[in-house]
Design a protein around this motif. Structure first.
Motif, PDB file in Angstrom:
ATOM      1  N   LEU A  51       0.808  -1.218   0.000  1.00 50.81           N
ATOM      2  CA  LEU A  51       0.000   0.000   0.000  1.00 50.81           C
ATOM      3  C   LEU A  51       0.838   1.264   0.000  1.00 50.81           C
ATOM      4  CD1 LEU A  51      -2.807  -1.070   2.515  1.00 50.81           C
ATOM      5  CD2 LEU A  51      -2.936  -0.980   0.018  1.00 50.81           C
ATOM      6  N   ASN A  52       1.989   1.224   0.661  1.00 52.96           N
ATOM      7  CA  ASN A  52       2.867   2.399   0.694  1.00 52.96           C
ATOM      8  C   ASN A  52       3.751   2.430  -0.553  1.00 52.96           C
ATOM      9  OD1 ASN A  52       4.306   4.638   1.451  1.00 52.96           O
ATOM     10  ND2 ASN A  52       5.466   3.617   3.057  1.00 52.96           N
ATOM     11  N   PHE A  53       4.419   1.341  -0.853  1.00 53.72           N
ATOM     12  CA  PHE A  53       5.261   1.185  -2.038  1.00 53.72           C
ATOM     13  C   PHE A  53       6.229   2.350  -2.197  1.00 53.72           C
ATOM     14  CE2 PHE A  53       5.533   0.608  -6.883  1.00 53.72           C
ATOM     15  CZ  PHE A  53       6.541  -0.329  -6.750  1.00 53.72           C
ATOM     16  N   ALA A  54       7.036   2.557  -1.160  1.00 54.07           N
ATOM     17  CA  ALA A  54       8.062   3.602  -1.185  1.00 54.07           C
ATOM     18  C   ALA A  54       9.139   3.180  -0.201  1.00 54.07           C
ATOM     19  CB  ALA A  54       7.478   4.961  -0.827  1.00 54.07           C
ATOM     20  N   GLY A  55      10.161   2.528  -0.717  1.00 52.51           N
ATOM     21  CA  GLY A  55      11.142   1.843   0.119  1.00 52.51           C
ATOM     22  C   GLY A  55      11.739   2.631   1.258  1.00 52.51           C
ATOM     23  N   GLY A  56      12.195   3.852   0.993  1.00 49.56           N
ATOM     24  CA  GLY A  56      12.879   4.634   2.016  1.00 49.56           C
ATOM     25  C   GLY A  56      12.009   4.888   3.223  1.00 49.56           C
ATOM     26  N   SER A  57      10.766   5.295   2.994  1.00 51.41           N
ATOM     27  CA  SER A  57       9.869   5.587   4.117  1.00 51.41           C
ATOM     28  C   SER A  57       9.466   4.320   4.846  1.00 51.41           C
ATOM     29  CB  SER A  57       8.623   6.322   3.614  1.00 51.41           C
ATOM     30  OG  SER A  57       7.897   5.526   2.696  1.00 51.41           O
ATOM     31  N   GLU A  58       9.433   3.194   4.150  1.00 53.96           N
ATOM     32  CA  GLU A  58       9.093   1.937   4.794  1.00 53.96           C
ATOM     33  C   GLU A  58      10.208   1.494   5.742  1.00 53.96           C
ATOM     34  OE1 GLU A  58       7.448  -1.095   2.096  1.00 53.96           O
ATOM     35  OE2 GLU A  58       7.188   0.538   0.654  1.00 53.96           O
ATOM     36  N   PHE A  59      11.452   1.677   5.329  1.00 53.07           N
ATOM     37  CA  PHE A  59      12.566   1.371   6.218  1.00 53.07           C
ATOM     38  C   PHE A  59      12.519   2.264   7.459  1.00 53.07           C
ATOM     39  CE2 PHE A  59      14.556  -0.838   2.634  1.00 53.07           C
ATOM     40  CZ  PHE A  59      15.160  -1.905   3.280  1.00 53.07           C
ATOM     41  N   ALA A  60      12.161   3.540   7.259  1.00 53.16           N
ATOM     42  CA  ALA A  60      12.060   4.459   8.390  1.00 53.16           C
ATOM     43  C   ALA A  60      10.950   4.018   9.335  1.00 53.16           C
ATOM     44  CB  ALA A  60      11.802   5.879   7.893  1.00 53.16           C
ATOM     45  N   ALA A  61       9.808   3.612   8.775  1.00 52.38           N
ATOM     46  CA  ALA A  61       8.686   3.176   9.604  1.00 52.38           C
ATOM     47  C   ALA A  61       9.043   1.941  10.418  1.00 52.38           C
ATOM     48  CB  ALA A  61       7.467   2.901   8.722  1.00 52.38           C
ATOM     49  N   VAL A  62       9.705   0.979   9.782  1.00 50.28           N
ATOM     50  CA  VAL A  62      10.106  -0.234  10.489  1.00 50.28           C
ATOM     51  C   VAL A  62      11.128   0.090  11.576  1.00 50.28           C
ATOM     52  CG1 VAL A  62      11.328  -2.445  10.240  1.00 50.28           C
ATOM     53  CG2 VAL A  62       9.571  -1.780   8.578  1.00 50.28           C
ATOM     54  N   GLY A  63      12.026   1.023  11.281  1.00 45.22           N
ATOM     55  CA  GLY A  63      13.022   1.410  12.271  1.00 45.22           C
ATOM     56  C   GLY A  63      12.399   2.052  13.499  1.00 45.22           C
ATOM     57  N   LEU A  64      11.252   2.711  13.315  1.00 45.23           N
ATOM     58  CA  LEU A  64      10.560   3.382  14.420  1.00 45.23           C
ATOM     59  C   LEU A  64       9.517   2.487  15.083  1.00 45.23           C
ATOM     60  CD1 LEU A  64       9.983   6.840  12.687  1.00 45.23           C
ATOM     61  CD2 LEU A  64      11.572   6.377  14.563  1.00 45.23           C
ATOM     62  N   TRP A  65       9.380   1.271  14.584  1.00 44.14           N
ATOM     63  CA  TRP A  65       8.319   0.371  15.048  1.00 44.14           C
ATOM     64  C   TRP A  65       8.637  -0.151  16.445  1.00 44.14           C
ATOM     65  CZ3 TRP A  65       4.078  -0.294  11.894  1.00 44.14           C
ATOM     66  CH2 TRP A  65       3.118  -1.224  12.319  1.00 44.14           C
ATOM     67  N   THR A  66       7.974   0.380  17.434  1.00 43.22           N
ATOM     68  CA  THR A  66       8.171  -0.037  18.822  1.00 43.22           C
ATOM     69  C   THR A  66       6.809  -0.157  19.501  1.00 43.22           C
ATOM     70  OG1 THR A  66       8.391   2.276  19.545  1.00 43.22           O
ATOM     71  CG2 THR A  66      10.426   1.074  19.038  1.00 43.22           C
ATOM     72  N   SER A  67       6.819  -0.522  20.750  1.00 50.22           N
ATOM     73  CA  SER A  67       5.593  -0.597  21.533  1.00 50.22           C
ATOM     74  C   SER A  67       5.728   0.290  22.766  1.00 50.22           C
ATOM     75  CB  SER A  67       5.323  -2.044  21.967  1.00 50.22           C
ATOM     76  OG  SER A  67       4.108  -2.135  22.679  1.00 50.22           O
ATOM     77  N   PRO A  68       4.832   1.284  22.951  1.00 45.37           N
ATOM     78  CA  PRO A  68       3.673   1.607  22.109  1.00 45.37           C
ATOM     79  C   PRO A  68       4.088   2.226  20.780  1.00 45.37           C
ATOM     80  CG  PRO A  68       3.936   3.247  23.820  1.00 45.37           C
ATOM     81  CD  PRO A  68       4.935   2.177  24.116  1.00 45.37           C
TER      82      PRO A  68
END
Length: 236
Positions: A51-68
């Motif tokens: 749905l996003n299909f934009a590699g750079g921002s996806e890597f950034a999102a995964v890097g920020l993926w924490t709980s909460p």
């Protein structure tokens, strides 16, 4: 009805996009593996990448993926990194303005660095050959091919990622920059035309060093290149 010319152009787009897979495959696998190691399910990873299909921002999102989950931070970072797509879309205006919306929206959804570069380069070549400058079937074929490979590699990466450990140590990270340099070489005209790109690169690099953990370097570098092109450009 699909004409023979449309089929031919579509096949040509698929063929031209296949060499780009040398960069797409390892990066898709790495992103999928990192998402899996962050606790994202295979379905969540594929939805994000599809749905996003934009590699750079996806890597950034995964890097920020924490709980909460820092939703606002992820949205802001994604918007900043993907801001370059505004300029890429503007460059496509002369080629898309005559098309109906049912064709424009898929074209913009599939617009990533690689499909954009292939589409622009092909349009320039067709224009020089006296042909209609933009081949919609060719461009859509490049985008669909890249999208399918991207999501498929993300699926595989997310599936086997937890078993691989730190995939960044495998050295796949050099594949995408190498492919990007090849794309840039295909768009090369002369050094004068490349100066805005160089200025964007230098300013973005300096901004990245001065503003760590921030996506502002993307916007700052882009604006610097545009400002030079606007004030130093000619009327040719």
């Amino acid at each position: 009805m699909i004409t023979l010319e449309t089929q031919s152009e579509f096949k040509r787009g698929v063929k031209d996009s296949l060499p780009i897979m040398t960069g797409i495959v390892p990066f898709g696998l790495i992103l999928g593996a990192q998402a899996g190691q962050k606790g994202m399910s295979v379905l969540e990873t594929c939805l994000m990448m599809g749905l996003n299909f934009a590699g750079g921002s996806e890597f950034a999102a995964v890097g920020l993926w924490t709980s909460p989950l820092p939703i606002l931070t992820i949205i802001t970072m994604t918007a900043m990194i993907n801001s370059r797509h505004i300029l890429m879309g503007a460059a496509f205006v002369p080629y898309l303005r005559h098309l109906p919306r049912r064709k424009i929206f898929p074209a913009l959804f599939l617009m990533v660095d690689e499909s954009w570069a292939l589409g622009i380069t092909d349009a320039k070549r067709r224009e020089q050959a006296g042909l209609p400058p933009f081949s919609y079937p060719y461009y859509i074929a490049t985008g669909i091919t890249l999208w399918l490979f991207w999501v498929s590699c993300g699926f595989i990466g997310a599936w086997i990622g937890p078993m691989l450990g730190d995939v960044s140590k495998l050295g796949f990270g050099m594949a995408f920059p190498a492919v990007f340099l090849v794309l840039i070489r295909g768009m090369w005209r002369d050094f004068q035309a490349a100066i805005p790109w160089l200025i964007s690169l230098v300013v973005a690099a300096i901004s990245y060093l001065l503003l760590p953990q921030s996506g502002w370097y993307v916007i700052i570098g882009t604006v610097a290149g545009l400002m030079y092109a606007y004030f130093a450009g000619d009327d040719k």
